[in-house]
Design a protein around this motif. Structure first.
Motif, PDB file in Angstrom:
ATOM      1  N   ASN A 107      -7.324   7.341  19.676  1.00 22.81           N
ATOM      2  CA  ASN A 107      -7.526   5.924  19.993  1.00 22.81           C
ATOM      3  C   ASN A 107      -6.670   5.108  19.039  1.00 22.81           C
ATOM      4  OD1 ASN A 107      -9.015   5.914  17.537  1.00 22.81           O
ATOM      5  ND2 ASN A 107     -10.865   6.550  18.653  1.00 22.81           N
ATOM      6  N   ASN A 108      -6.973   3.891  18.889  1.00 21.99           N
ATOM      7  CA  ASN A 108      -6.088   3.053  18.088  1.00 21.99           C
ATOM      8  C   ASN A 108      -6.176   3.331  16.589  1.00 21.99           C
ATOM      9  OD1 ASN A 108      -8.663   2.056  17.895  1.00 21.99           O
ATOM     10  ND2 ASN A 108      -8.071  -0.112  17.970  1.00 21.99           N
ATOM     11  N   VAL A 109      -7.156   4.160  16.135  1.00 24.39           N
ATOM     12  CA  VAL A 109      -7.278   4.417  14.700  1.00 24.39           C
ATOM     13  C   VAL A 109      -7.411   5.907  14.342  1.00 24.39           C
ATOM     14  CG1 VAL A 109      -8.247   2.157  14.124  1.00 24.39           C
ATOM     15  CG2 VAL A 109      -9.777   4.017  14.834  1.00 24.39           C
ATOM     16  N   GLU A 110      -7.812   6.736  15.265  1.00 23.94           N
ATOM     17  CA  GLU A 110      -8.093   8.152  14.951  1.00 23.94           C
ATOM     18  C   GLU A 110      -7.370   9.072  15.921  1.00 23.94           C
ATOM     19  OE1 GLU A 110     -12.644   7.736  13.248  1.00 23.94           O
ATOM     20  OE2 GLU A 110     -12.295   7.694  15.436  1.00 23.94           O
ATOM     21  N   THR A 111      -7.075  10.305  15.435  1.00 24.90           N
ATOM     22  CA  THR A 111      -6.365  11.281  16.265  1.00 24.90           C
ATOM     23  C   THR A 111      -7.024  12.653  16.117  1.00 24.90           C
ATOM     24  OG1 THR A 111      -4.282  10.122  15.915  1.00 24.90           O
ATOM     25  CG2 THR A 111      -4.139  12.364  16.778  1.00 24.90           C
ATOM     26  N   LEU A 112      -7.175  13.332  17.253  1.00 27.75           N
ATOM     27  CA  LEU A 112      -7.715  14.697  17.283  1.00 27.75           C
ATOM     28  C   LEU A 112      -6.632  15.627  17.817  1.00 27.75           C
ATOM     29  CD1 LEU A 112     -10.071  16.793  17.215  1.00 27.75           C
ATOM     30  CD2 LEU A 112     -10.560  16.107  19.580  1.00 27.75           C
ATOM     31  N   GLU A 113      -6.410  16.732  17.118  1.00 31.29           N
ATOM     32  CA  GLU A 113      -5.437  17.742  17.568  1.00 31.29           C
ATOM     33  C   GLU A 113      -6.113  19.107  17.587  1.00 31.29           C
ATOM     34  OE1 GLU A 113      -1.244  17.007  15.784  1.00 31.29           O
ATOM     35  OE2 GLU A 113      -2.690  16.141  14.370  1.00 31.29           O
ATOM     36  N   LEU A 114      -5.968  19.804  18.696  1.00 27.07           N
ATOM     37  CA  LEU A 114      -6.505  21.161  18.857  1.00 27.07           C
ATOM     38  C   LEU A 114      -5.331  22.095  19.120  1.00 27.07           C
ATOM     39  CD1 LEU A 114      -9.423  20.256  21.308  1.00 27.07           C
ATOM     40  CD2 LEU A 114      -9.567  20.457  18.809  1.00 27.07           C
ATOM     41  N   ARG A 115      -5.113  23.070  18.222  1.00 26.99           N
ATOM     42  CA  ARG A 115      -3.933  23.936  18.349  1.00 26.99           C
ATOM     43  C   ARG A 115      -4.346  25.392  18.452  1.00 26.99           C
ATOM     44  NH1 ARG A 115       0.341  25.999  14.367  1.00 26.99           N
ATOM     45  NH2 ARG A 115      -1.225  25.515  12.795  1.00 26.99           N
ATOM     46  N   VAL A 162     -22.178  11.216  17.068  1.00 26.79           N
ATOM     47  CA  VAL A 162     -21.892   9.963  17.763  1.00 26.79           C
ATOM     48  C   VAL A 162     -20.748  10.226  18.738  1.00 26.79           C
ATOM     49  CG1 VAL A 162     -21.118   7.561  17.531  1.00 26.79           C
ATOM     50  CG2 VAL A 162     -22.631   8.566  15.806  1.00 26.79           C
ATOM     51  N   LEU A 163     -20.897   9.715  19.968  1.00 29.09           N
ATOM     52  CA  LEU A 163     -19.876   9.975  20.973  1.00 29.09           C
ATOM     53  C   LEU A 163     -18.522   9.430  20.529  1.00 29.09           C
ATOM     54  CD1 LEU A 163     -19.118  11.022  23.786  1.00 29.09           C
ATOM     55  CD2 LEU A 163     -19.683   8.745  24.686  1.00 29.09           C
ATOM     56  N   TRP A 164     -17.512  10.304  20.606  1.00 27.96           N
ATOM     57  CA  TRP A 164     -16.126   9.915  20.309  1.00 27.96           C
ATOM     58  C   TRP A 164     -15.301  10.178  21.555  1.00 27.96           C
ATOM     59  CZ3 TRP A 164     -11.326  12.192  20.408  1.00 27.96           C
ATOM     60  CH2 TRP A 164     -10.294  11.528  19.715  1.00 27.96           C
ATOM     61  N   ARG A 165     -14.483   9.187  21.941  1.00 27.19           N
ATOM     62  CA  ARG A 165     -13.696   9.321  23.167  1.00 27.19           C
ATOM     63  C   ARG A 165     -12.237   8.968  22.885  1.00 27.19           C
ATOM     64  NH1 ARG A 165     -15.551   5.672  28.028  1.00 27.19           N
ATOM     65  NH2 ARG A 165     -17.330   7.125  27.931  1.00 27.19           N
ATOM     66  N   ALA A 166     -11.329   9.799  23.425  1.00 24.30           N
ATOM     67  CA  ALA A 166      -9.896   9.534  23.273  1.00 24.30           C
ATOM     68  C   ALA A 166      -9.445   8.529  24.324  1.00 24.30           C
ATOM     69  CB  ALA A 166      -9.106  10.833  23.420  1.00 24.30           C
ATOM     70  N   GLU A 167      -8.614   7.595  23.903  1.00 24.86           N
ATOM     71  CA  GLU A 167      -8.050   6.619  24.824  1.00 24.86           C
ATOM     72  C   GLU A 167      -6.729   7.103  25.421  1.00 24.86           C
ATOM     73  OE1 GLU A 167      -7.789   3.030  22.610  1.00 24.86           O
ATOM     74  OE2 GLU A 167      -9.968   2.795  22.392  1.00 24.86           O
ATOM     75  N   TYR A 168      -6.101   8.023  24.723  1.00 21.87           N
ATOM     76  CA  TYR A 168      -4.896   8.665  25.278  1.00 21.87           C
ATOM     77  C   TYR A 168      -4.987  10.151  24.964  1.00 21.87           C
ATOM     78  CZ  TYR A 168      -3.086   8.859  20.497  1.00 21.87           C
ATOM     79  OH  TYR A 168      -2.931   9.132  19.169  1.00 21.87           O
ATOM     80  N   GLU A 201     -17.027   9.676  32.955  1.00 20.91           N
ATOM     81  CA  GLU A 201     -16.636  10.143  34.280  1.00 20.91           C
ATOM     82  C   GLU A 201     -15.698  11.325  34.093  1.00 20.91           C
ATOM     83  OE1 GLU A 201     -14.937   6.955  36.451  1.00 20.91           O
ATOM     84  OE2 GLU A 201     -16.766   5.747  36.446  1.00 20.91           O
ATOM     85  N   PHE A 202     -16.096  12.464  34.646  1.00 20.32           N
ATOM     86  CA  PHE A 202     -15.275  13.651  34.477  1.00 20.32           C
ATOM     87  C   PHE A 202     -14.544  14.027  35.758  1.00 20.32           C
ATOM     88  CE2 PHE A 202     -18.039  14.112  30.813  1.00 20.32           C
ATOM     89  CZ  PHE A 202     -17.119  14.439  29.844  1.00 20.32           C
ATOM     90  N   ASN A 203     -14.310  13.032  36.574  1.00 18.13           N
ATOM     91  CA  ASN A 203     -13.442  13.276  37.720  1.00 18.13           C
ATOM     92  C   ASN A 203     -12.014  12.864  37.405  1.00 18.13           C
ATOM     93  OD1 ASN A 203     -13.728  10.557  37.644  1.00 18.13           O
ATOM     94  ND2 ASN A 203     -14.532  10.318  39.737  1.00 18.13           N
ATOM     95  N   SER A 204     -11.745  12.523  36.152  1.00 21.18           N
ATOM     96  CA  SER A 204     -10.404  12.178  35.697  1.00 21.18           C
ATOM     97  C   SER A 204     -10.204  12.795  34.320  1.00 21.18           C
ATOM     98  CB  SER A 204     -10.236  10.660  35.630  1.00 21.18           C
ATOM     99  OG  SER A 204     -11.161  10.113  34.705  1.00 21.18           O
ATOM    100  N   PRO A 205      -8.925  13.016  33.912  1.00 21.22           N
ATOM    101  CA  PRO A 205      -8.650  13.642  32.609  1.00 21.22           C
ATOM    102  C   PRO A 205      -9.336  12.909  31.471  1.00 21.22           C
ATOM    103  CG  PRO A 205      -6.657  13.499  33.911  1.00 21.22           C
ATOM    104  CD  PRO A 205      -7.683  12.703  34.652  1.00 21.22           C
ATOM    105  N   SER A 206      -9.762  13.680  30.472  1.00 22.55           N
ATOM    106  CA  SER A 206     -10.478  13.068  29.353  1.00 22.55           C
ATOM    107  C   SER A 206     -10.571  14.041  28.188  1.00 22.55           C
ATOM    108  CB  SER A 206     -11.885  12.675  29.809  1.00 22.55           C
ATOM    109  OG  SER A 206     -12.633  12.151  28.731  1.00 22.55           O
ATOM    110  N   ILE A 207     -10.716  13.492  26.986  1.00 20.82           N
ATOM    111  CA  ILE A 207     -11.100  14.249  25.795  1.00 20.82           C
ATOM    112  C   ILE A 207     -12.222  13.465  25.126  1.00 20.82           C
ATOM    113  CG2 ILE A 207     -10.443  15.110  23.523  1.00 20.82           C
ATOM    114  CD1 ILE A 207      -7.612  15.410  24.471  1.00 20.82           C
ATOM    115  N   GLN A 208     -13.382  14.110  24.954  1.00 20.65           N
ATOM    116  CA  GLN A 208     -14.513  13.462  24.327  1.00 20.65           C
ATOM    117  C   GLN A 208     -15.238  14.477  23.444  1.00 20.65           C
ATOM    118  OE1 GLN A 208     -16.846  10.705  26.766  1.00 20.65           O
ATOM    119  NE2 GLN A 208     -15.631  11.406  28.532  1.00 20.65           N
ATOM    120  N   GLY A 209     -15.975  13.967  22.456  1.00 21.93           N
ATOM    121  CA  GLY A 209     -16.726  14.853  21.588  1.00 21.93           C
ATOM    122  C   GLY A 209     -17.855  14.145  20.879  1.00 21.93           C
TER     123      GLY A 209
END
Length: 472
Positions: free
Chosen positions: A58-66, A35-41, A22-30
């Motif tokens: 999410n509880n095990v992985e982190t994505l940073e874009l700078r 394979v679909l990866w989705r951020a929980e925070y 759902e893209f009517n709310s903030p999100s980060i996905q890739g």
């Protein structure tokens, strides 16, 4: 419109992966390794340098874009450190677009992108795609990036990438003035112009301090441009490398030295000291920037004598008349060598006060080939300078420099032999009425051809005594 279309295609791609998006709310996905990866925070932060970082995990992985600027645009990854995508896996391995792939993996650069498409209400929306490698360059995390970059064997793999949508700013503030690639380019242009001016062709000398300062400013501007614009073709890095760490070039130091040497060799009494000191400066710079393996430059530097030991305005080097390097000349024979004698000719006029031209070079008032500071009869009138005081005729020229001390038209040289014609206690060369008849000598036709020599003086009564000496 093009970016919005890409964004919609990407959204549809994610929607087809089986998870509800759902893209009517903030999100980060890739699309991580397809394979679909989705951020929980997720959140965004801006540091004191104005760099923007989009973070999701999410509880095990982190994505940073700078990216280095809070400005809508496309930022190329895998080129400069300021633009980076970083993925931290569950086992703690950090994958970064700034890690270079091992040649066994690929021989071609792995360039990704972060597209910042929209900034609204302190939120950020855009897309990304990249290949990030671990420190060994052997392992890769792919977010929609094409794994085979060889242009000769194009791949059909889709470039799906990822999306960040309305990610809120939770740390820092959007700068009131946002520095962008365009600003960096303009800054570099100004720095380049300033640097070029330090080596302009019209300059006699290239100032090493100005050169080094301007060079360092240019190098910093180029580094800043790389950070904000990227440098895929390496042109900016090549310009930085060409500056050679802003070390002053030896060839310029040698040119400066050669110019200074010519000036020193052609210097006159009036400008020698400055020219000599200047030569010392550039000899030392030649040593500093070129080295002096055989010590010849240092020897020349040591042998230079730029001094004026007696402070009389005549450099020591000009008081060694025979040029033998021994300062034993004594013009007035008073036992004091000229380079230590404040009155070289002993005429009572200090050398520093003897006649000079506007450039400080000594004059030869009487034209006898002896400059005044070495001539004890400066005006050549037969009377020693030390015996000529005052300004008898009030013409503004002191007697010791005046060849007609009484201003009667007859040179002092020709009047000294007559003594005091009218016996009034004043020698003729100081008496403007030599015969005391009430008529000024200048009005008695003492020198009809006005050459200062009374040989042509009029003798009205033909008694052998010219009128200017005849009171009857």
């Amino acid at each position: 419109m093009k970016r919005l279309s890409i964004l919609l295609i990407t959204i549809l791609t994610f929607a087809s992966c089986g998870d509800e998006v759902e893209f009517n709310s903030p999100s980060i996905q890739g699309n991580k390794d397809y394979v679909l990866w989705r951020a929980e925070y997720f959140n965004a932060s801006i540091d004191i340098n104005g760099y923007l970082t989009i973070t999701g995990g999410n509880n095990v992985e982190t994505l940073e874009l700078r990216i280095p600027s809070v400005a809508v645009g496309t930022y190329t990854l895998g080129d400069v450190d300021s633009m980076e995508a970083r993925f931290t896996a569950g086992d703690g391995t950090v994958y970064s677009t700034n890690n270079r792939p091992d040649p066994s993996v690929t021989l071609y650069p792995e360039y990704g992108e972060i597209n910042l498409d929209k900034i609204a209400n302190r939120t950020f929306t855009g897309t990304f795609r990249f290949n990030a490698f671990d420190p060994t360059g052997l392992k890769v995390v792919n977010f929609g990036g094409v794994t085979n970059q060889n242009p000769d064997t194009p791949t059909d793999d889709p470039v799906n990438g990822g999306i960040f949508y309305r990610v809120p700013l939770t740390s820092g503030n959007i700068p009131s003035v946002v520095f962008t690639c365009i600003d960096a380019e303009e800054q570099t242009d100004l720095a380049q112009a300033a640097f070029n001016s330090t080596t302009a062709s019209e300059l006699m000398y290239i100032n090493s301090t100005d050169y080094i300062n301007a060079c360092n400013i240019l190098a910093l501007a180029l580094e800043t441009q790389r950070s904000y614009c990227g440098d895929i073709d390496g042109a900016l890095q090549s310009r930085i490398d060409a500056l050679n760490g802003c070390v002053f070039p030896c060839e310029i130091a040698e040119d400066n030295r050669n110019t200074a040497e010519a000036e020193e060799e052609n210097a006159t009494i009036g400008n020698y000291i400055l020219a000599c000191i200047n030569y010392q400066l550039y000899l030392q710079e030649q040593i500093d920037f070129c080295g002096d393996p055989d010590g010849s430059i240092q020897l020349e530097l040591d042998e230079l004598n730029c001094g004026d030991d007696d402070g009389d305005g005549v450099p020591n080097i000009f008081e060694d008349f025979n040029g033998d390097g021994v300062f034993d000349d004594d013009t007035d024979g008073d036992g004091i060598f000229n380079y230590l004698d404040e009155d070289d000719d002993g005429d009572g006029i200090l050398t520093i006060d003897e006649a000079k031209d506007v450039d400080g070079n000594p004059l030869d008032t009487d034209g006898d080939m002896d400059v005044d500071y070495l001539d004890n009869d400066d005006d050549g009138d037969g009377i020693l300078t030390q015996n000529e005081v005052g300004d008898t005729d009030g013409d503004g020229i002191s007697n010791y420099l005046d060849n007609d001390d009484d201003g009667d038209g007859i040179f002092t040289l020709y009047e000294t032999g007559f003594g005091d014609t009218d016996a009034n206690g004043q020698d003729d060369y100081l008496d403007d009425d030599d015969d005391g008849d009430g008529l000024l000598t200048a009005n008695e036709n003492a020198d009809p051809n006005m050459d200062g020599d009374p040989n042509d003086a009029v003798d009205t009564d033909m008694d052998g005594v010219p009128d200017y000496l005849d009171n009857i």
